[in-house]
Design an enzyme around this catalytic site. Structure first.
Site, PDB file in Angstrom:
ATOM      1  N   TRP A  31       0.853  -1.204   0.000  1.00  0.00           N
ATOM      2  CA  TRP A  31       0.000   0.000   0.000  1.00  0.00           C
ATOM      3  C   TRP A  31       0.876   1.237   0.000  1.00  0.00           C
ATOM      4  CZ3 TRP A  31      -5.112   2.014   0.849  1.00  0.00           C
ATOM      5  CH2 TRP A  31      -6.128   1.088   0.614  1.00  0.00           C
ATOM      6  N   SER A  65      -0.214  -2.997   5.337  1.00  0.00           N
ATOM      7  CA  SER A  65       0.509  -2.905   6.611  1.00  0.00           C
ATOM      8  C   SER A  65      -0.032  -3.875   7.656  1.00  0.00           C
ATOM      9  CB  SER A  65       0.430  -1.476   7.155  1.00  0.00           C
ATOM     10  OG  SER A  65       1.180  -0.624   6.320  1.00  0.00           O
ATOM     11  N   PHE A  66      -1.314  -4.165   7.569  1.00  0.00           N
ATOM     12  CA  PHE A  66      -1.895  -5.112   8.532  1.00  0.00           C
ATOM     13  C   PHE A  66      -1.171  -6.458   8.485  1.00  0.00           C
ATOM     14  CE2 PHE A  66      -5.049  -8.210  10.037  1.00  0.00           C
ATOM     15  CZ  PHE A  66      -5.467  -7.607  11.215  1.00  0.00           C
ATOM     16  N   GLU A  67      -0.656  -6.799   7.298  1.00  0.00           N
ATOM     17  CA  GLU A  67       0.012  -8.103   7.114  1.00  0.00           C
ATOM     18  C   GLU A  67       1.498  -8.084   7.502  1.00  0.00           C
ATOM     19  OE1 GLU A  67      -2.238  -6.926   4.666  1.00  0.00           O
ATOM     20  OE2 GLU A  67      -3.707  -8.271   5.573  1.00  0.00           O
ATOM     21  N   CYS A  89       3.079   2.229   5.413  1.00  0.00           N
ATOM     22  CA  CYS A  89       2.564   3.601   5.540  1.00  0.00           C
ATOM     23  C   CYS A  89       1.044   3.545   5.581  1.00  0.00           C
ATOM     24  CB  CYS A  89       3.033   4.423   4.339  1.00  0.00           C
ATOM     25  SG  CYS A  89       2.259   6.038   4.277  1.00  0.00           S
ATOM     26  N   VAL A  90       0.496   4.015   6.687  1.00  0.00           N
ATOM     27  CA  VAL A  90      -0.961   4.085   6.804  1.00  0.00           C
ATOM     28  C   VAL A  90      -1.342   5.564   6.877  1.00  0.00           C
ATOM     29  CG1 VAL A  90      -2.986   3.178   7.982  1.00  0.00           C
ATOM     30  CG2 VAL A  90      -0.816   1.996   8.200  1.00  0.00           C
ATOM     31  N   THR A  95     -12.555   6.931   7.835  1.00  0.00           N
ATOM     32  CA  THR A  95     -13.124   5.945   8.754  1.00  0.00           C
ATOM     33  C   THR A  95     -12.094   5.574   9.813  1.00  0.00           C
ATOM     34  OG1 THR A  95     -12.330   4.000   7.563  1.00  0.00           O
ATOM     35  CG2 THR A  95     -14.398   4.980   6.805  1.00  0.00           C
ATOM     36  N   HIS A  97     -10.618   2.835  10.116  1.00  0.00           N
ATOM     37  CA  HIS A  97      -9.708   1.804   9.611  1.00  0.00           C
ATOM     38  C   HIS A  97      -8.271   2.070  10.064  1.00  0.00           C
ATOM     39  CE1 HIS A  97     -10.086  -1.462   6.593  1.00  0.00           C
ATOM     40  NE2 HIS A  97      -8.775  -1.408   6.688  1.00  0.00           N
ATOM     41  N   ARG A 136       8.519  12.257   5.575  1.00  0.00           N
ATOM     42  CA  ARG A 136       9.192  11.278   6.437  1.00  0.00           C
ATOM     43  C   ARG A 136       9.726  10.071   5.681  1.00  0.00           C
ATOM     44  NH1 ARG A 136       5.741  14.364   8.731  1.00  0.00           N
ATOM     45  NH2 ARG A 136       5.895  14.955  10.921  1.00  0.00           N
TER      46      ARG A 136
HETATM   47  C1  DLZ Z   1      -7.542  -1.395   3.714  1.00  0.00           C
HETATM   48  C2  DLZ Z   1      -6.379  -0.472   3.908  1.00  0.00           C
HETATM   49  C3  DLZ Z   1      -6.588   0.916   4.005  1.00  0.00           C
HETATM   50  C4  DLZ Z   1      -7.937   1.548   3.950  1.00  0.00           C
HETATM   51  N1  DLZ Z   1      -5.543   1.761   4.132  1.00  0.00           N
HETATM   52  C5  DLZ Z   1      -4.299   1.254   4.164  1.00  0.00           C
HETATM   53  C6  DLZ Z   1      -3.181   2.120   4.300  1.00  0.00           C
HETATM   54  O1  DLZ Z   1      -3.271   3.353   4.335  1.00  0.00           O
HETATM   55  N2  DLZ Z   1      -1.945   1.549   4.369  1.00  0.00           N
HETATM   56  C7  DLZ Z   1      -1.742   0.185   4.338  1.00  0.00           C
HETATM   57  O2  DLZ Z   1      -0.582  -0.266   4.414  1.00  0.00           O
HETATM   58  N3  DLZ Z   1      -2.786  -0.648   4.182  1.00  0.00           N
HETATM   59  C8  DLZ Z   1      -4.043  -0.165   4.098  1.00  0.00           C
HETATM   60  N4  DLZ Z   1      -5.099  -1.001   3.949  1.00  0.00           N
HETATM   61  C9  DLZ Z   1      -4.855  -2.461   3.762  1.00  0.00           C
HETATM   62  C10 DLZ Z   1      -4.693  -3.219   5.102  1.00  0.00           C
HETATM   63  O3  DLZ Z   1      -3.411  -2.989   5.662  1.00  0.00           O
HETATM   64  C11 DLZ Z   1      -4.825  -4.753   4.856  1.00  0.00           C
HETATM   65  O4  DLZ Z   1      -3.980  -5.143   3.807  1.00  0.00           O
HETATM   66  C12 DLZ Z   1      -6.252  -5.151   4.531  1.00  0.00           C
HETATM   67  O5  DLZ Z   1      -7.144  -4.707   5.521  1.00  0.00           O
HETATM   68  C13 DLZ Z   1      -6.362  -6.704   4.392  1.00  0.00           C
HETATM   69  O6  DLZ Z   1      -6.032  -7.342   5.623  1.00  0.00           O
END
Ligand code: DLZ
Length: 169
Positions: A31, A65-67, A89-90, A95, A97, A136
């Site tokens: 992402w 990033s969740f993974e 990077c999130v 929302t 999320h 950053r």
């Molecule tokens: C779904 C999602 C969203 C909305 N935003 C980001 C983000 O800004 N950065 C990032 O690394 N990943 C994002 N994801 C994906 C989640 O990390 C994850 O891959 C999904 O929820 C599937 O588990």
């Protein structure tokens, strides 16, 4: 804390341990690839600069990033690494999320490091917008990837030192 005018990636290279004996894994989120590619470049070149051999740096990608913690855990399970660097990077959206992902990644990363007795480095940018992320990841506030690599080297060296001392006793 005021960090607006500070480049957090400035450090004294002379106090960074040599990485010549270390194997380092890097997990990168797909992402926001403009940002995560810059983080990866910062981390990779910093490891090289401090002696880590190319053949001892492994890079794996995960969808988001969740993974990252799962990717790090799989690398530790199937490879021999002195430290793992997680890069992602999130960016804050409309929302909640953002909150769920950031908190889950931070907690899982800390838990993984404790459970595995290995450094697992939290190189996740959690920003309000894209500009903050650019600042950053090679911009005016440095590169979080550089900082993550420096942290990995320091923690890998700490682990190696304590391990060597324990075998002498
Ligand atoms: C779904 C999602 C969203 C909305 N935003 C980001 C983000 O800004 N950065 C990032 O690394 N990943 C994002 N994801 C994906 C989640 O990390 C994850 O891959 C999904 O929820 C599937 O588990």
């Amino acid at each position: 804390m005021e960090t607006k005018k500070v480049n957090l990636s400035e450090y004294n290279p002379e106090v960074i341990p040599s990485g010549e004996d270390f194997n380092i894994g890097i997990v990168v989120s797909e992402w926001n690839p403009t940002i995560t590619n810059s983080l990866l470049e910062g981390a990779y070149t910093t490891l090289q600069k401090h002696g880590v051999k190319d053949e001892n740096i492994a890079v794996e990608h995960v969808p988001g990033s969740f993974e990252l913690p799962t990717g790090a855990k799989l690398m530790l399970k199937y490879g021999k690494y002195d430290a793992i660097i997680c890069l992602g990077c999130v960016i804050q959206g409309e929302t909640r999320h953002f909150d769920f992902i950031c908190e889950a990644v931070a907690n899982a990363t800390a838990q993984l490091a404790m459970a595995e007795n290995r450094p697992v480095i939290f190189g996740l940018l959690t920003t309000n917008d894209m500009q903050q992320a650019l600042d950053r990841s090679g911009g005016k506030h440095g590169n979080k990837g550089v900082e993550a690599a420096v942290t990995a080297l320091k923690m890998a060296a700490l682990r190696a030192k304590l391990k060597a001392e324990s075998t002498k006793k």
